[in-house]
Design a protein around this motif. Sequence first.
Motif, PDB file in Angstrom:
ATOM      1  N   UNK A  85       0.817  -1.220   0.000  1.00 32.91           N
ATOM      2  CA  UNK A  85       0.000   0.000   0.000  1.00 32.91           C
ATOM      3  C   UNK A  85       0.849   1.268   0.000  1.00 32.91           C
ATOM      4  N   UNK A  86       1.935   1.278  -0.764  1.00 36.38           N
ATOM      5  CA  UNK A  86       2.770   2.464  -0.874  1.00 36.38           C
ATOM      6  C   UNK A  86       3.714   2.693   0.293  1.00 36.38           C
TER       7      UNK A  86
ATOM      8  N   UNK B  32       6.438   7.027   5.123  1.00 38.53           N
ATOM      9  CA  UNK B  32       6.203   5.895   4.227  1.00 38.53           C
ATOM     10  C   UNK B  32       7.168   4.742   4.461  1.00 38.53           C
ATOM     11  N   UNK B  33       7.873   4.751   5.585  1.00 38.91           N
ATOM     12  CA  UNK B  33       8.797   3.671   5.938  1.00 38.91           C
ATOM     13  C   UNK B  33       8.490   3.218   7.356  1.00 38.91           C
TER      14      UNK B  33
END
Length: 114
Positions: free
Chosen positions: A25-26, A57-58
Amino acid sequence: MEIPQDAQKVEVPGATVDFYKFQKDGVTYYAFDTSRCGPPEPMVNAMAGLKLVKDPNTKLIMINHKMPMGLLNKIEQNYDIEKEELPDGRVQLLFSYKPGVTEEANLSDSSCSG
């Protein structure tokens, strides 16, 4: 969250266990399992892995034999942490970026005081 079969093994500087990377999901996830390790390995590997969490996002997944209280006491103000007890008694922690404070985490001190 299950680590997918197609997760890629990656080199993480300072790590003593295998780390895996996958996307969902990105979001990029890094995952490692220290459930068969004794101190200080869970702390050492968590500190190495947390250096990868530099943006929203990590995320980092840690699987351990018990809740790593020394680690949590050291860094819990710098990351959002979801804790889950696994069916086999191990614990899984999901570390996420916390804007404005993740950058302040002292990840060079991997000694365990708990």
